[in-house]
Scaffold this motif. Structure first.
Motif, PDB file in Angstrom:
ATOM      1  N   ALA A 121       0.859  -1.183   0.000  1.00  0.00           N
ATOM      2  CA  ALA A 121       0.000   0.000   0.000  1.00  0.00           C
ATOM      3  C   ALA A 121       0.895   1.232   0.000  1.00  0.00           C
ATOM      4  O   ALA A 121       2.096   1.160   0.286  1.00  0.00           O
ATOM      5  CB  ALA A 121      -0.915  -0.007   1.220  1.00  0.00           C
ATOM      6  N   SER A 122       0.310   2.388  -0.353  1.00  0.00           N
ATOM      7  CA  SER A 122       1.101   3.608  -0.491  1.00  0.00           C
ATOM      8  C   SER A 122       0.451   4.767   0.242  1.00  0.00           C
ATOM      9  O   SER A 122      -0.735   4.741   0.542  1.00  0.00           O
ATOM     10  CB  SER A 122       1.254   3.977  -1.973  1.00  0.00           C
ATOM     11  N   GLN A 123       1.244   5.760   0.517  1.00  0.00           N
ATOM     12  CA  GLN A 123       0.754   7.032   1.045  1.00  0.00           C
ATOM     13  C   GLN A 123       1.185   8.137   0.091  1.00  0.00           C
ATOM     14  O   GLN A 123       2.179   8.006  -0.616  1.00  0.00           O
ATOM     15  CB  GLN A 123       1.283   7.274   2.458  1.00  0.00           C
ATOM     16  N   ILE A 124       0.406   9.205   0.056  1.00  0.00           N
ATOM     17  CA  ILE A 124       0.648  10.313  -0.864  1.00  0.00           C
ATOM     18  C   ILE A 124       1.219  11.500  -0.096  1.00  0.00           C
ATOM     19  O   ILE A 124       0.731  11.838   0.987  1.00  0.00           O
ATOM     20  CB  ILE A 124      -0.658  10.747  -1.561  1.00  0.00           C
ATOM     21  N   VAL A 125       2.251  12.121  -0.668  1.00  0.00           N
ATOM     22  CA  VAL A 125       2.729  13.405  -0.146  1.00  0.00           C
ATOM     23  C   VAL A 125       2.732  14.395  -1.301  1.00  0.00           C
ATOM     24  O   VAL A 125       2.847  14.016  -2.465  1.00  0.00           O
ATOM     25  CB  VAL A 125       4.136  13.313   0.483  1.00  0.00           C
ATOM     26  N   TRP A 139       0.554  -4.713 -16.000  1.00  0.00           N
ATOM     27  CA  TRP A 139      -0.310  -5.424 -15.049  1.00  0.00           C
ATOM     28  C   TRP A 139      -1.441  -6.144 -15.780  1.00  0.00           C
ATOM     29  O   TRP A 139      -1.770  -7.285 -15.449  1.00  0.00           O
ATOM     30  CB  TRP A 139      -0.903  -4.473 -14.015  1.00  0.00           C
ATOM     31  N   VAL A 140      -2.040  -5.477 -16.762  1.00  0.00           N
ATOM     32  CA  VAL A 140      -3.160  -6.088 -17.481  1.00  0.00           C
ATOM     33  C   VAL A 140      -2.698  -7.345 -18.222  1.00  0.00           C
ATOM     34  O   VAL A 140      -3.369  -8.387 -18.197  1.00  0.00           O
ATOM     35  CB  VAL A 140      -3.799  -5.077 -18.453  1.00  0.00           C
ATOM     36  N   ILE A 172      -1.912  -0.166  -8.050  1.00  0.00           N
ATOM     37  CA  ILE A 172      -0.500  -0.423  -7.802  1.00  0.00           C
ATOM     38  C   ILE A 172       0.322   0.836  -8.040  1.00  0.00           C
ATOM     39  O   ILE A 172       0.343   1.371  -9.148  1.00  0.00           O
ATOM     40  CB  ILE A 172       0.029  -1.563  -8.696  1.00  0.00           C
ATOM     41  N   ASN A 173       0.983   1.294  -7.025  1.00  0.00           N
ATOM     42  CA  ASN A 173       1.992   2.329  -7.169  1.00  0.00           C
ATOM     43  C   ASN A 173       3.228   1.661  -7.773  1.00  0.00           C
ATOM     44  O   ASN A 173       3.779   0.711  -7.197  1.00  0.00           O
ATOM     45  CB  ASN A 173       2.317   2.938  -5.805  1.00  0.00           C
TER      46      ASN A 173
END
Length: 272
Positions: A121-125, A186-187, A155-156
């Motif tokens: 998982a990711s976080q945004i800044v 990914w696809v 997906i990041n």
């Protein structure tokens, strides 16, 4: 925990501003990779000089590859071709990893021996902000199938750890594409039956800033291209018909200035 040998790849073009924080986050991993391969994709700022300086500070081997500008997909394939180890992790030049990122992904591989791609998982800044270093939730992993991709690309690209076997079987990045080459990969992988696993901790930091193509006078072109890719993705993944209008709603929403979108998000959260 099994021993997993990892090569980190990065491509960069005119990205010197955040290079040090990005590569420092790789060098600070509790589970260190074996090497880092950086492709300088035709930068005309001081990116190359910064890379040479950072290479001497690195606790692992760093390979630098200089090009005159070959494009995003080809630069990524070039980086992969210079790696020596069976597992590959990408990080974009303006993003960061939290210290436990690779360790948590290696733990996932130990739990699921047949896994070929693990993300976090990711976080945004925004701008020059920093990610939140305190992780309070426990370790958990979620499988991701086709339905995880109907609405968004979850997906990041900076969060991926994948096997070289996966990369070779899917065929690498499509060098005919100029943007959003990751979702195409990914696809193709999903259509071949690969299942992705996500560590449900925000161990990757995605940085949004004014220097990105989305914000530098190319918003309409970028979002229109995203719309076309979204429709193509939904067709290829055989998504239910009611997901298609969502792609058009997102197109219009993403053409609203970022400042207004951020206010809308805050209002939505407040009402919740």
């Amino acid at each position: 925990m099994n021993q997993i040998d990892i090569s980190v790849i990065m491509t960069v073009k005119n990205g010197s501003k955040y290079l040090e924080s990005s590569l420092s986050s790789v060098f600070s991993q509790t589970y260190l990779p074996k090497e880092v391969v950086v492709v300088n994709d035709g930068s005309d700022d001081d990116t190359w000089e910064v890379l040479k300086k950072l290479r001497h500070m690195a606790p692992v081997q760093v390979q630098l590859v200089d090009t005159q500008g070959v494009g995003r997909a080809r630069a990524l394939n070039l980086a992969v071709n210079h790696t020596r180890y069976p597992w590959l992790a990408n990080i974009d030049a303006d993003d960061q990893w939290l210290p436990e990122k690779l360790a948590q992904q290696v733990a996932t591989i130990s739990l699921f021996p047949n896994v070929e791609l693990v993300v976090t998982a990711s976080q945004i800044v925004y701008g020059e902000g920093e990610g939140e270093l305190v992780i309070s939730r426990g370790f958990s992993v979620t499988p991701m199938g086709c339905d995880s991709f109907y609405v968004n690309n979850p997906i990041n690209h900076s969060s991926i750890l994948f096997s070289r076997r996966f990369f070779d079987e899917v065929g690498g990045y499509d060098e005919a594409l100029f943007r959003q080459v990751d979702i195409d990969l990914w696809v193709r992988a999903l259509r071949k039956g690969f299942i992705f696993y996500q560590v449900d901790l925000p161990l990757t930091v995605k940085r949004l800033h004014e220097g990105q193509s989305f914000e530098v006078g190319n918003r309409l072109s970028y979002t229109f291209n995203s719309l076309k890719i979204s429709i193509k993705k939904l067709r290829q993944l055989k998504a239910p018909f009611y997901y298609f209008p969502i792609a058009f709603v997102k197109f219009f929403y993403n053409n609203i200035p970022r400042s207004i979108r951020r206010r809308l998000k805050r209002v939505s959260l407040w009402k919740l």
